[in-house]
Design a protein around this motif. Structure first.
Motif, PDB file in Angstrom:
ATOM      1  N   GLU A 127      32.651  34.123  28.533  1.00  0.00           N
ATOM      2  CA  GLU A 127      32.626  33.935  29.970  1.00  0.00           C
ATOM      3  C   GLU A 127      33.592  32.845  30.413  1.00  0.00           C
ATOM      4  O   GLU A 127      33.807  31.873  29.689  1.00  0.00           O
ATOM      5  CB  GLU A 127      31.217  33.536  30.380  1.00  0.00           C
ATOM      6  CG  GLU A 127      30.731  34.273  31.586  1.00  0.00           C
ATOM      7  CD  GLU A 127      29.249  34.043  31.815  1.00  0.00           C
ATOM      8  OE1 GLU A 127      28.640  34.930  32.388  1.00  0.00           O
ATOM      9  OE2 GLU A 127      28.728  32.990  31.431  1.00  0.00           O
ATOM     10  N   CYS A 128      34.118  32.992  31.624  1.00  0.00           N
ATOM     11  CA  CYS A 128      34.976  31.971  32.225  1.00  0.00           C
ATOM     12  C   CYS A 128      34.185  31.306  33.344  1.00  0.00           C
ATOM     13  O   CYS A 128      33.023  31.623  33.564  1.00  0.00           O
ATOM     14  CB  CYS A 128      36.229  32.637  32.788  1.00  0.00           C
ATOM     15  SG  CYS A 128      35.826  33.813  34.095  1.00  0.00           S
ATOM     16  N   SER A 129      34.847  30.422  34.111  1.00  0.00           N
ATOM     17  CA  SER A 129      34.141  29.656  35.140  1.00  0.00           C
ATOM     18  C   SER A 129      33.523  30.538  36.228  1.00  0.00           C
ATOM     19  O   SER A 129      32.590  30.144  36.899  1.00  0.00           O
ATOM     20  CB  SER A 129      35.103  28.656  35.771  1.00  0.00           C
ATOM     21  OG  SER A 129      36.278  29.331  36.176  1.00  0.00           O
TER      22      SER A 129
ATOM     23  N   MET B 141      32.018  38.780  30.872  1.00  0.00           N
ATOM     24  CA  MET B 141      32.768  38.154  29.778  1.00  0.00           C
ATOM     25  C   MET B 141      34.093  38.868  29.560  1.00  0.00           C
ATOM     26  O   MET B 141      34.131  40.096  29.423  1.00  0.00           O
ATOM     27  CB  MET B 141      31.922  38.206  28.510  1.00  0.00           C
ATOM     28  CG  MET B 141      30.649  37.386  28.616  1.00  0.00           C
ATOM     29  SD  MET B 141      29.622  37.555  27.146  1.00  0.00           S
ATOM     30  CE  MET B 141      28.549  38.908  27.604  1.00  0.00           C
ATOM     31  N   HIS B 142      35.176  38.087  29.506  1.00  0.00           N
ATOM     32  CA  HIS B 142      36.490  38.658  29.215  1.00  0.00           C
ATOM     33  C   HIS B 142      36.530  39.069  27.741  1.00  0.00           C
ATOM     34  O   HIS B 142      36.225  38.266  26.861  1.00  0.00           O
ATOM     35  CB  HIS B 142      37.587  37.617  29.445  1.00  0.00           C
ATOM     36  CG  HIS B 142      37.795  37.274  30.890  1.00  0.00           C
ATOM     37  ND1 HIS B 142      38.426  38.134  31.763  1.00  0.00           N
ATOM     38  CD2 HIS B 142      37.462  36.184  31.618  1.00  0.00           C
ATOM     39  CE1 HIS B 142      38.483  37.574  32.969  1.00  0.00           C
ATOM     40  NE2 HIS B 142      37.900  36.391  32.902  1.00  0.00           N
ATOM     41  N   ILE B 143      36.932  40.297  27.494  1.00  0.00           N
ATOM     42  CA  ILE B 143      37.067  40.769  26.110  1.00  0.00           C
ATOM     43  C   ILE B 143      38.450  40.383  25.606  1.00  0.00           C
ATOM     44  O   ILE B 143      39.445  40.562  26.323  1.00  0.00           O
ATOM     45  CB  ILE B 143      36.867  42.297  26.042  1.00  0.00           C
ATOM     46  CG1 ILE B 143      35.421  42.647  26.436  1.00  0.00           C
ATOM     47  CG2 ILE B 143      37.204  42.841  24.656  1.00  0.00           C
ATOM     48  CD1 ILE B 143      35.134  44.126  26.566  1.00  0.00           C
TER      49      ILE B 143
ATOM     50  N   LYS C 166      40.225  41.620  39.647  1.00  0.00           N
ATOM     51  CA  LYS C 166      40.949  40.360  39.505  1.00  0.00           C
ATOM     52  C   LYS C 166      39.930  39.239  39.340  1.00  0.00           C
ATOM     53  O   LYS C 166      38.916  39.209  40.023  1.00  0.00           O
ATOM     54  CB  LYS C 166      41.763  40.142  40.787  1.00  0.00           C
ATOM     55  CG  LYS C 166      42.833  39.109  40.684  1.00  0.00           C
ATOM     56  CD  LYS C 166      43.717  39.239  41.931  1.00  0.00           C
ATOM     57  CE  LYS C 166      44.483  37.980  42.250  1.00  0.00           C
ATOM     58  NZ  LYS C 166      45.301  37.411  41.227  1.00  0.00           N
ATOM     59  N   CYS C 167      40.180  38.315  38.409  1.00  0.00           N
ATOM     60  CA  CYS C 167      39.223  37.228  38.190  1.00  0.00           C
ATOM     61  C   CYS C 167      39.821  35.921  38.683  1.00  0.00           C
ATOM     62  O   CYS C 167      41.004  35.641  38.466  1.00  0.00           O
ATOM     63  CB  CYS C 167      38.866  37.126  36.712  1.00  0.00           C
ATOM     64  SG  CYS C 167      37.514  35.975  36.426  1.00  0.00           S
ATOM     65  N   SER C 168      38.982  35.104  39.318  1.00  0.00           N
ATOM     66  CA  SER C 168      39.470  33.851  39.912  1.00  0.00           C
ATOM     67  C   SER C 168      39.985  32.878  38.848  1.00  0.00           C
ATOM     68  O   SER C 168      40.706  31.937  39.170  1.00  0.00           O
ATOM     69  CB  SER C 168      38.354  33.195  40.721  1.00  0.00           C
ATOM     70  OG  SER C 168      37.261  32.904  39.872  1.00  0.00           O
ATOM     71  N   CYS C 169      39.639  33.090  37.571  1.00  0.00           N
ATOM     72  CA  CYS C 169      40.076  32.161  36.522  1.00  0.00           C
ATOM     73  C   CYS C 169      41.521  32.423  36.112  1.00  0.00           C
ATOM     74  O   CYS C 169      42.111  31.632  35.382  1.00  0.00           O
ATOM     75  CB  CYS C 169      39.171  32.279  35.300  1.00  0.00           C
ATOM     76  SG  CYS C 169      39.523  33.726  34.282  1.00  0.00           S
ATOM     77  N   GLY C 170      42.055  33.567  36.529  1.00  0.00           N
ATOM     78  CA  GLY C 170      43.441  33.883  36.184  1.00  0.00           C
ATOM     79  C   GLY C 170      43.576  34.717  34.917  1.00  0.00           C
ATOM     80  O   GLY C 170      44.656  35.196  34.594  1.00  0.00           O
ATOM     81  N   ARG C 171      42.481  34.887  34.194  1.00  0.00           N
ATOM     82  CA  ARG C 171      42.568  35.744  32.992  1.00  0.00           C
ATOM     83  C   ARG C 171      42.658  37.199  33.433  1.00  0.00           C
ATOM     84  O   ARG C 171      42.045  37.584  34.443  1.00  0.00           O
ATOM     85  CB  ARG C 171      41.348  35.525  32.085  1.00  0.00           C
ATOM     86  CG  ARG C 171      41.385  34.184  31.383  1.00  0.00           C
ATOM     87  CD  ARG C 171      40.175  33.954  30.480  1.00  0.00           C
ATOM     88  NE  ARG C 171      40.239  32.619  29.899  1.00  0.00           N
ATOM     89  CZ  ARG C 171      39.920  31.504  30.556  1.00  0.00           C
ATOM     90  NH1 ARG C 171      39.472  31.584  31.794  1.00  0.00           N
ATOM     91  NH2 ARG C 171      40.038  30.327  29.966  1.00  0.00           N
ATOM     92  N   THR C 172      43.394  37.977  32.637  1.00  0.00           N
ATOM     93  CA  THR C 172      43.619  39.368  33.024  1.00  0.00           C
ATOM     94  C   THR C 172      42.826  40.352  32.168  1.00  0.00           C
ATOM     95  O   THR C 172      42.827  41.542  32.439  1.00  0.00           O
ATOM     96  CB  THR C 172      45.116  39.694  32.874  1.00  0.00           C
ATOM     97  OG1 THR C 172      45.544  39.217  31.592  1.00  0.00           O
ATOM     98  CG2 THR C 172      45.929  39.038  33.973  1.00  0.00           C
TER      99      THR C 172
ATOM    100  N   VAL D 176      39.967  42.594  30.475  1.00  0.00           N
ATOM    101  CA  VAL D 176      38.826  43.346  31.018  1.00  0.00           C
ATOM    102  C   VAL D 176      37.527  42.563  30.802  1.00  0.00           C
ATOM    103  O   VAL D 176      37.398  41.795  29.854  1.00  0.00           O
ATOM    104  CB  VAL D 176      38.759  44.744  30.343  1.00  0.00           C
ATOM    105  CG1 VAL D 176      38.360  44.643  28.874  1.00  0.00           C
ATOM    106  CG2 VAL D 176      37.824  45.689  31.082  1.00  0.00           C
ATOM    107  N   LYS D 177      36.573  42.759  31.711  1.00  0.00           N
ATOM    108  CA  LYS D 177      35.299  42.055  31.571  1.00  0.00           C
ATOM    109  C   LYS D 177      34.171  43.019  31.241  1.00  0.00           C
ATOM    110  O   LYS D 177      34.116  44.132  31.767  1.00  0.00           O
ATOM    111  CB  LYS D 177      34.946  41.369  32.891  1.00  0.00           C
ATOM    112  CG  LYS D 177      35.642  40.045  33.064  1.00  0.00           C
ATOM    113  CD  LYS D 177      34.840  39.212  34.041  1.00  0.00           C
ATOM    114  CE  LYS D 177      35.702  38.617  35.091  1.00  0.00           C
ATOM    115  NZ  LYS D 177      34.983  37.879  36.087  1.00  0.00           N
ATOM    116  N   MET D 178      33.266  42.568  30.383  1.00  0.00           N
ATOM    117  CA  MET D 178      32.031  43.316  30.126  1.00  0.00           C
ATOM    118  C   MET D 178      30.888  42.569  30.800  1.00  0.00           C
ATOM    119  O   MET D 178      30.892  41.343  30.882  1.00  0.00           O
ATOM    120  CB  MET D 178      31.766  43.456  28.619  1.00  0.00           C
ATOM    121  CG  MET D 178      31.658  42.157  27.848  1.00  0.00           C
ATOM    122  SD  MET D 178      31.354  42.400  26.067  1.00  0.00           S
ATOM    123  CE  MET D 178      29.557  42.539  26.069  1.00  0.00           C
TER     124      MET D 178
HETATM  125 ZN    ZN Z   1      37.653  34.984  34.449  1.00  0.00          ZN
END
Ligand code: ZN
Ligand code: ADP
Length: 435
Positions: free
Chosen positions: A249-251, A256-258, A311-317, A319-321
């Motif tokens: 997980e990010c902020s 969770m970003h895979i 799009k995630c506010s943390c800037g990571r690209t 995919v999220k589960m």
């Molecule tokens: Zn994120």
């Protein structure tokens, strides 16, 4: 400001990630086909050749692997390199049956530890942190994974392993731990133990926790965050794919970003095996793109999940589960209704109870029964029987609204339900005894 362990990968544009995945999958399928007879036979049976896999678009053509395959191949049947090139063995916790073992080359260990390092940095970890690792050390992957990740970040690592809560607390306070890594159930136990010793949340130096290895609800997250005065981050993984760190997980805390440069994820319909589109709920399947020793292709996790690519506010690209809703085999079918333990946890915490509970399922006179023991906090405990019965009735009604069936609630005295130091066991299904 958001920090990353490997910014050029974690924030890479989608096309770049795809390019990496496509290059890796072609090589990986060839590697597995050439070195793992068991999987080669599966591919041959399905009529798929390595040259048919030109990009991740073709992954759906490959056969699945299931836990039963791993058990059948125990111990060396899925090994893809010489044993002399392996440096480590780890094993599953055996939550759902016979354990399986996984092998690692040094490259595989580095890759796994890097995934954990990314998770620690996402939780705010730097070389100025003191990371207290109280996941179990040993065959279980929790301890080794986060330990290695903390080293990579350059943090001061406290290799506590699980258990001995007294000592955990002493070291946490004396050595000023700032990041706590353990199962969410153990984190709740540590929070409770701190409170009993008269500590307030602001008395410790913890700022974040990295909790995983078992399902936990948003309500549980809020309860741990308040109890420890921290931000609690989820981390996911399984031994078969290396261990914790497959996703983190990010902020933003909305999934969770895979680590997509190493693991390719799909969601399938568990009944038909068909790949489902983004956003649909189904079984999570992973393909390890560059592990050497134990490279599972299309491994069915049995975890029920949803993937999203917003799009995630943390800037990571990547995919999220979502939080896995529990395994397909955690799901209880009671009087024809599907019930997940996580739904029960949600109701309990929303109604102001502690996360200490046990679920008992049985069959009496051909009818399924659901009984839940719920531990009372000392403040809620009373010897007024009428009052207790009223509370039980109210909780049973709230459960009925959530689950669609009514359980029998038994409120029990404080400290009577055993605490978990690792993965919590919360369901006892006695129906299996009669089958
Ligand atoms: Zn994120
Ligand atoms: P076992 O299958 O014996 O429990 P592992 O220790 O490898 O072996 O556990 C992996 C499993 O743990 C996953 O498949 C998943 O069901 C569960 N798990 C791990 N992390 C999480 C998490 N953050 N949330 C929910 N479940 C998790």
């Amino acid at each position: 400001m958001e920090r990353y362990y490997r910014p050029e990968i974690e924030t890479a544009p989608r096309e770049e990630i795809l390019k990496i995945q496509n290059e890796k999958i072609v090589k990986q399928v060839r590697h597995v086909y050439d070195h793992v007879e068991y999987y080669r036979k599966k591919m041959d049976e399905k009529g798929v050749k390595p040259e048919d896999i030109k990009s991740v678009e073709d992954i759906h053509k490959l056969p699945f692997l299931k836990k039963d395959d791993l058990r059948e191949c125990y111990p060396y049947g899925l090994l893809a390199v010489d044993l002399k090139d392996c440096v480590r063995i780890q094993s599953t916790s055996g939550t759902t049956g016979k354990r399986v073992v996984a092998f690692y080359t040094q490259h595989d260990i580095d890759l796994w530890e890097e995934c954990c390092a990314r998770a620690i940095v996402a939780a705010g970890g730097t070389n100025e942190d003191v990371v207290q690792v109280c996941y179990g050390y040993g065959l279980f992957t929790g301890g080794a994974g986060l330990h290695g990740g903390a080293h990579k970040v350059g943090a001061l690592t406290l290799p506590m392993s699980s258990g001995n809560t007294e000592r955990q607390i002493q070291f946490m306070m004396d050595l000023n731990s700032t990041i706590l890594c353990c199962t969410p159930s153990y984190a709740a136990f540590i929070a409770e133990s701190l409170k009993e010793r008269g500590y307030k949340p602001e008395d410790n130096r913890l700022k974040a926790g990295i909790f995983g290895a078992e399902p936990w609800t948003e309500e549980m997250r809020r309860s741990i965050e308040a109890g420890l005065g921290i931000k609690a981050y989820d981390i996911y993984g399984l031994t078969e794919t290396s261990g914790p760190g497959v996703a983190f997980e990010c902020s933003e805390q909305t999934g969770m970003h895979i680590n997509e440069d190493h693991f390719y994820a799909e969601i399938i319909d568990p009944d038909t095996g068909e790949v489902l589109p983004e956003g649909e709920k189904g079984e999570l399947v992973f393909t390890a793109l560059d592990k050497e020793a134990f490279p599972l292709l299309r491994y069915r996790t049995r975890d029920i999940c949803v993937l999203t690519r917003g799009k995630c506010s943390c800037g990571r690209t990547h995919v999220k589960m979502c939080k896995p809703m529990g395994r397909s085999d955690d799901m209880m079918i009671i009087r024809g209704v599907n019930v997940f333990p996580s739904q029960i946890e949600t109701v309990l915490l929303n109604e102001g109870y502690s996360p200490n509970y046990m679920i008992y399922v049985d069959r009496k006179n051909n009818t399924d029964t659901l009984d839940i023991d719920v531990e009372l906090s000392p403040e809620k405990f009373s010897d007024n029987i009428a009052e207790m019965q009223e509370m039980e009735k109210k909780l049973a009604a709230a459960m009925r609204t959530m689950l669609g069936i009514g359980p029998k609630i038994h409120l029990v005295a404080p400290k009577t339900i055993q605490r978990s130091e690792g993965k919590a066991v919360r369901v006892i299904d006695n129906r299996k005894l009669h089958d």
